[in-house]
Design a protein around this motif. Structure first.
Motif, short mmCIF file in Angstrom:
data_model
loop_
_atom_site.label_atom_id
_atom_site.label_comp_id
_atom_site.label_asym_id
_atom_site.label_seq_id
_atom_site.Cartn_x
_atom_site.Cartn_y
_atom_site.Cartn_z
N UNK A 23 0.85 -1.20 0.00
CA UNK A 23 0.00 0.00 0.00
C UNK A 23 0.88 1.24 0.00
N UNK A 24 0.48 2.23 -0.77
CA UNK A 24 1.22 3.48 -0.81
C UNK A 24 1.00 4.29 0.46
N UNK A 25 1.64 5.45 0.53
CA UNK A 25 1.48 6.31 1.71
C UNK A 25 0.10 6.98 1.71
N UNK A 26 -0.28 7.53 2.84
CA UNK A 26 -1.50 8.33 2.90
C UNK A 26 -1.24 9.59 2.09
N UNK A 27 -2.19 9.91 1.21
CA UNK A 27 -2.07 11.07 0.32
C UNK A 27 -3.38 11.84 0.29
N UNK A 28 -3.30 13.06 -0.23
CA UNK A 28 -4.51 13.86 -0.46
C UNK A 28 -4.34 14.65 -1.75
N UNK A 29 -5.47 15.07 -2.30
CA UNK A 29 -5.46 15.86 -3.53
C UNK A 29 -5.26 17.32 -3.18
#
Length: 138
Positions: free
Chosen positions: A94-100
């Motif tokens: 799973x990738x890191x926590x991200x936001x737009x």
């Protein structure tokens, strides 16, 4: 009239490998694993708390797209950090926590409904996990 999405086919190349990935690593419940005739196998799996399931299968008469071509399937969770930790603990890349932010993905959590983690199954079918704010309906 209610229209409820019930079942989404996910194209895979190896049913057993995919069943293990979705059940043992991602945590979906195996609703049924059915063999019909000699070579037809249908496996239905449901994410915890979901009213919609996925189906993987193989054999004559099971029509699917090319494995790895489904992108953008989305799961919603109450805690994105805990969801990511659970995936990683079970061996999911799973990738890191991200936001737009300004049209691109940026590291870290965002405002309500704007925190995501991305992962793919062994065939490359792509999933997004989105955090649902406390008290919001999924």
């Amino acid at each position: 009239m209610d229209w409820k999405l019930e079942l989404v086919p996910i194209p895979v190349s190896d049913v057993e490998r995919s069943k293990r990935f979705y059940s043992e690593q991602v945590g979906f419940a195996v609703d049924h694993d059915t063999r019909v005739g000699g070579d037809v196998r249908i496996v239905q799996l449901t994410p915890p708390g979901s009213g919609c399931s996925i189906v993987i299968g193989a054999g004559t008469g099971v029509r699917q797209a090319e494995p790895g071509t489904v992108q953008g399937m989305q799961l919603v969770v109450p805690d994105i950090e805990a969801a990511r930790a659970q995936l990683v603990a079970h061996g999911v890349a799973a990738g890191p926590v991200q936001h737009l932010e300004d049209g691109t993905m940026a590291e870290g959590p965002g405002e309500p409904w704007n925190s995501f983690v991305f992962f793919s199954d062994p065939d490359g079918n792509g999933w997004a996990v989105q955090e649902r704010p406390p008290g919001a309906e999924a």
